[in-house]
Scaffold this motif. Structure first.
Motif, PDB file in Angstrom:
ATOM      1  N   ASP A 173       0.830  -1.210   0.000  1.00  0.00           N
ATOM      2  CA  ASP A 173       0.000   0.000   0.000  1.00  0.00           C
ATOM      3  C   ASP A 173       0.865   1.260   0.000  1.00  0.00           C
ATOM      4  O   ASP A 173       0.502   2.277  -0.603  1.00  0.00           O
ATOM      5  N   GLN A 174       2.008   1.180   0.686  1.00  0.00           N
ATOM      6  CA  GLN A 174       2.926   2.323   0.686  1.00  0.00           C
ATOM      7  C   GLN A 174       3.436   2.599  -0.723  1.00  0.00           C
ATOM      8  O   GLN A 174       3.597   3.760  -1.120  1.00  0.00           O
ATOM      9  N   VAL A 175       3.687   1.536  -1.483  1.00  0.00           N
ATOM     10  CA  VAL A 175       4.162   1.698  -2.863  1.00  0.00           C
ATOM     11  C   VAL A 175       3.074   2.347  -3.713  1.00  0.00           C
ATOM     12  O   VAL A 175       3.342   3.258  -4.503  1.00  0.00           O
ATOM     13  N   ILE A 176       1.843   1.870  -3.529  1.00  0.00           N
ATOM     14  CA  ILE A 176       0.731   2.399  -4.318  1.00  0.00           C
ATOM     15  C   ILE A 176       0.496   3.875  -4.004  1.00  0.00           C
ATOM     16  O   ILE A 176       0.280   4.696  -4.910  1.00  0.00           O
ATOM     17  N   SER A 177       0.549   4.211  -2.728  1.00  0.00           N
ATOM     18  CA  SER A 177       0.208   5.585  -2.333  1.00  0.00           C
ATOM     19  C   SER A 177       1.372   6.558  -2.473  1.00  0.00           C
ATOM     20  O   SER A 177       1.165   7.741  -2.725  1.00  0.00           O
ATOM     21  N   GLY A 178       2.611   6.074  -2.333  1.00  0.00           N
ATOM     22  CA  GLY A 178       3.738   6.995  -2.296  1.00  0.00           C
ATOM     23  C   GLY A 178       4.691   6.928  -3.463  1.00  0.00           C
ATOM     24  O   GLY A 178       5.559   7.793  -3.619  1.00  0.00           O
ATOM     25  N   GLY A 179       4.549   5.908  -4.315  1.00  0.00           N
ATOM     26  CA  GLY A 179       5.548   5.699  -5.354  1.00  0.00           C
ATOM     27  C   GLY A 179       5.353   6.486  -6.621  1.00  0.00           C
ATOM     28  O   GLY A 179       6.267   6.590  -7.443  1.00  0.00           O
ATOM     29  N   GLY A 180       4.156   7.016  -6.824  1.00  0.00           N
ATOM     30  CA  GLY A 180       3.908   7.764  -8.056  1.00  0.00           C
ATOM     31  C   GLY A 180       3.778   6.891  -9.284  1.00  0.00           C
ATOM     32  O   GLY A 180       3.964   7.360 -10.412  1.00  0.00           O
ATOM     33  N   TYR A 181       3.447   5.611  -9.089  1.00  0.00           N
ATOM     34  CA  TYR A 181       3.311   4.686 -10.218  1.00  0.00           C
ATOM     35  C   TYR A 181       1.869   4.681 -10.711  1.00  0.00           C
ATOM     36  O   TYR A 181       0.936   4.982  -9.969  1.00  0.00           O
ATOM     37  N   SER A 182       1.704   4.297 -11.976  1.00  0.00           N
ATOM     38  CA  SER A 182       0.359   4.175 -12.548  1.00  0.00           C
ATOM     39  C   SER A 182       0.407   3.184 -13.701  1.00  0.00           C
ATOM     40  O   SER A 182       1.479   2.934 -14.273  1.00  0.00           O
ATOM     41  N   LEU A 183      -0.755   2.627 -14.025  1.00  0.00           N
ATOM     42  CA  LEU A 183      -0.819   1.677 -15.125  1.00  0.00           C
ATOM     43  C   LEU A 183      -0.626   2.385 -16.459  1.00  0.00           C
ATOM     44  O   LEU A 183      -1.127   3.484 -16.668  1.00  0.00           O
ATOM     45  N   SER A 184       0.104   1.734 -17.346  1.00  0.00           N
ATOM     46  CA  SER A 184       0.320   2.283 -18.683  1.00  0.00           C
ATOM     47  C   SER A 184      -0.985   2.225 -19.472  1.00  0.00           C
ATOM     48  O   SER A 184      -1.722   1.241 -19.385  1.00  0.00           O
ATOM     49  N   ALA A 193      11.013  -0.774 -26.576  1.00  0.00           N
ATOM     50  CA  ALA A 193      12.142   0.057 -26.156  1.00  0.00           C
ATOM     51  C   ALA A 193      11.687   1.468 -25.794  1.00  0.00           C
ATOM     52  O   ALA A 193      12.208   2.088 -24.861  1.00  0.00           O
ATOM     53  N   ALA A 194      10.684   1.960 -26.506  1.00  0.00           N
ATOM     54  CA  ALA A 194      10.199   3.321 -26.258  1.00  0.00           C
ATOM     55  C   ALA A 194       9.542   3.452 -24.885  1.00  0.00           C
ATOM     56  O   ALA A 194       9.471   4.554 -24.332  1.00  0.00           O
ATOM     57  N   SER A 195       9.053   2.325 -24.341  1.00  0.00           N
ATOM     58  CA  SER A 195       8.361   2.364 -23.048  1.00  0.00           C
ATOM     59  C   SER A 195       9.274   2.028 -21.870  1.00  0.00           C
ATOM     60  O   SER A 195       8.787   1.853 -20.752  1.00  0.00           O
ATOM     61  N   GLU A 196      10.552   1.949 -22.116  1.00  0.00           N
ATOM     62  CA  GLU A 196      11.485   1.663 -21.026  1.00  0.00           C
ATOM     63  C   GLU A 196      11.351   2.734 -19.939  1.00  0.00           C
ATOM     64  O   GLU A 196      11.292   3.926 -20.230  1.00  0.00           O
ATOM     65  N   GLY A 197      11.283   2.280 -18.686  1.00  0.00           N
ATOM     66  CA  GLY A 197      11.135   3.217 -17.575  1.00  0.00           C
ATOM     67  C   GLY A 197       9.766   3.857 -17.517  1.00  0.00           C
ATOM     68  O   GLY A 197       9.628   4.985 -17.034  1.00  0.00           O
ATOM     69  N   ASN A 198       8.748   3.154 -17.992  1.00  0.00           N
ATOM     70  CA  ASN A 198       7.399   3.731 -18.026  1.00  0.00           C
ATOM     71  C   ASN A 198       6.807   3.830 -16.619  1.00  0.00           C
ATOM     72  O   ASN A 198       7.428   3.430 -15.633  1.00  0.00           O
TER      73      ASN A 198
END
Length: 208
Positions: A173-184, A193-198
């Motif tokens: 939950d900490q990763v979800i709330s604090g990591g700034g990640y989202s589904l592509s 290759a263009a999506s590396e580090g997405n």
């Protein structure tokens, strides 16, 4: 690290070993057919390569008190993350494995090592990751360096394998709330290759 995906997919029903014949990458064909025993070249490579990583991390930890410099705490934290990652791969594959911490062993010494109960290996993984998470930030100044999101994601997965479900949920939950990640938005482009580090990427092993 590619062996994790390679062996895992072949050991499942997702992929076959392939190759020109059963003598091409024989170890993978044995895994595919579930006929491998205690001697298998691919599993031996997993064992050897991850212990090579453990040794390099231990080299940092063995000498951590010999010098001080700016950024030392971060280097130590990154080494502990990597050691935890290597041991997690090892304990998943082999169960009880020799646990070597903060030292390097010579050729004669490693021949007499006993296996350590997997519960103790997991305890060390937990300790390394919790220590790393208290130092490493959510963002890294250099591409490919470890972030807090990577540390906590691995820790959550490690808890899951130990069936510590509530700890796993709160950590992830900490990763979800604090990591700034989202589904592509476009799965078709996710592994190009263009999506590396997405936006979905938590930790990528960089290759040149």
């Amino acid at each position: 690290s590619f062996l994790d995906v390679w062996i895992g997919e072949i050991a499942s029903d997702n992929s076959i070993a392939g190759g020109e014949s059963v003598n091409d990458t024989k170890g993978l064909h044995e895994i595919d057919e579930m006929t491998h025993g205690g001697v298998n070249i691919e599993l031996r490579n997993v064992f050897r390569w991850y212990y090579a990583g453990v040794t390099r991390a231990n080299y940092i930890m063995e000498n951590k008190d010999n010098i001080d410099f700016d950024g030392k705490d971060l280097i130590i934290a990154e080494a502990r993350f990597l050691r935890a990652y290597y041991y997690f791969q090892l304990v998943k594959y082999f169960g009880d494995v020799p646990l070597i911490i903060d030292e390097r062993l010579g050729v004669d010494e490693v021949q007499d090592l006993e296996r350590t109960p997997s519960s103790e290996v997991y305890a060390q993984i937990d300790e390394d990751l919790n220590a790393a998470s208290s130092v490493i930030d959510w963002t890294a100044p250099v591409k490919g360096r470890v972030t807090k999101g990577a540390v906590l994601s691995l820790l959550g997965k490690v808890y899951l394998y130990q069936e510590k479900f509530s700890q796993s949920a709160s950590t992830l939950d900490q990763v979800i709330s604090g990591g700034g990640y989202s589904l592509s938005p476009d799965y078709d482009q996710l592994f190009t290759a263009a999506s590396e580090g997405n936006s979905e990427s938590v930790f990528e092993i960089e290759y040149s």
